[in-house]
Scaffold this active site. Structure first.
Site: not given
Ligand code: SF4
Length: 348
Positions: A120, A199, A202
């Protein structure tokens, strides 16, 4: 005594989920299905971790709705507030207090080695400290309840190991108090998104909402990537490499699976028809979720009351833990000085 009472003979288990709004297929397979089973066997605390959600970009005005929708999803899949505690992290402030204290026994080098932090932070020009310290708050989430078991996906095992290290270091310095929690791995393995690339998420649009209507489920499943070798309807397929087949294994009646595999290998059935069977299986499994979600959406006060009860009872456990932690770390100074004064005033 209600099963919600914090005192129990059962081993305690904690797990958390980000308030990402309505849950999706990946949340269900990766965690919630297992949580529903665990609530019958353990003293379970399930937490919507809103304080973790602020370590990335987010809109403050969206967060309350995301918390509420996640709570509805958890109740919809079958978490039973009479069997487990369901609550929101920010309603139990002891999580963040313990996280701060744990910072004092957590080496920065270990935090910098966390794979999720490296992934990240590599995409950011300015890295918030919260992103680095995220696993310390996770350790506090777990250990403030002295939880011994943590249902986690494989991607969280490294953070759990860090949590165990924090417990070990704290115990070595201040006296043995915290357990070293064990992973309860779901055994689901890695479920790829319907795009076969990443993965389920949404934001990537590669999944299905657990409260989706049957038509929505079909419109998502029909786009799912299948065995790349099955280009034409007449090409034989390989169920073992097909993500659609992997999903059949979770949702379709086990008695039907040999036929689905056989029809794939012999090109007896096309992928569209095969996906249709899968979409119907998912829709059947999710049907009671939609009903329960509708029930709770019509009764938002009931959801708020469940979360309030959960926070109150979780808070009672957390406060006991923190009283001991503060004593061990020399932060019950008022009581210590009062005690000294009772035994005779210190000389000036
Ligand atoms: Fe996958 Fe089914 Fe197509 Fe076989 S028939 S490749 S299992 S979608």
């Amino acid at each position: 005594m209600s099963s919600q009472q914090p005192v129990s003979e059962k081993r305690r288990v904690f797990s958390g989920v980000q308030p990402s709004g309505e849950a999706h297929l990946g949340n269900y397979l990766g965690a919630f299905r297992q949580w529903v089973e665990l609530q019958d066997r353990y003293d379970c605390l399930f937490c919507i971790v809103d304080q973790h959600a602020i370590t990335g970009e987010y809109e403050p005005e969206d967060l309350p709705g995301r918390v509420f929708d996640m709570a509805v999803s958890l109740l919809a899949v079958g978490l039973d507030p009479d069997k487990c505690l369901l609550f929101v992290q920010s309603e139990v402030p002891e999580h963040t207090e313990l996280a701060w204290l744990f910072n004092s026994v957590t080496p920065v080098g270990e935090l910098e080695r966390m794979t999720q932090y490296k992934d990240k932070s590599a995409r950011l020009t300015s890295i918030p400290a919260g992103l680095l310290n995220y696993p310390v708050l996770q350790a506090a989430d777990i250990l403030v309840y002295l939880a011994e078991g943590v249902p986690v996906g494989e991607d969280q095992l490294q953070h759990l190991e860090l949590c165990r290290g924090i417990a070990r270091r704290w115990n070595a310095k201040y006296g043995v108090f915290f357990p070293e929690p064990q992973a309860i791995v779901s055994g689901t393995g890695r479920i790829m998104g319907l795009d076969g690339q990443a993965k389920m998420s949404k934001s990537l649009g590669n999944t299905v909402g657990i409260l989706a209507e049957p038509e929505e489920i079909w419109s998502q499943i029909r786009k799912a990537v299948t065995d790349p070798q099955r280009v034409r309807r007449s090409d034989p397929g390989r169920p073992e490499v097909c993500n659609v087949y992997a999903l059949h294994e979770f949702f379709t009646d086990p008695g039907q699976l040999p036929d689905i595999a056989e029809q794939c290998r012999t090109a007896g059935r096309g992928c569209v028809e095969c996906k249709r069977i899968l979409a119907d299986s998912i829709a059947a499994e999710f049907a009671p979720f939609r009903e329960r979600a509708a029930f709770y959406r019509e009764r938002p006060q009931e959801v708020l009351a469940i979360l309030a009860r959960g926070a109150e009872q979780a808070g009672a456990i957390a406060r006991q833990t923190m009283a001991q932690v503060r004593r061990s770390m020399g932060m019950d100074w008022r009581r210590a000085i009062d005690g000294a004064l009772d035994g005779g005033a210190p000389s000036a």
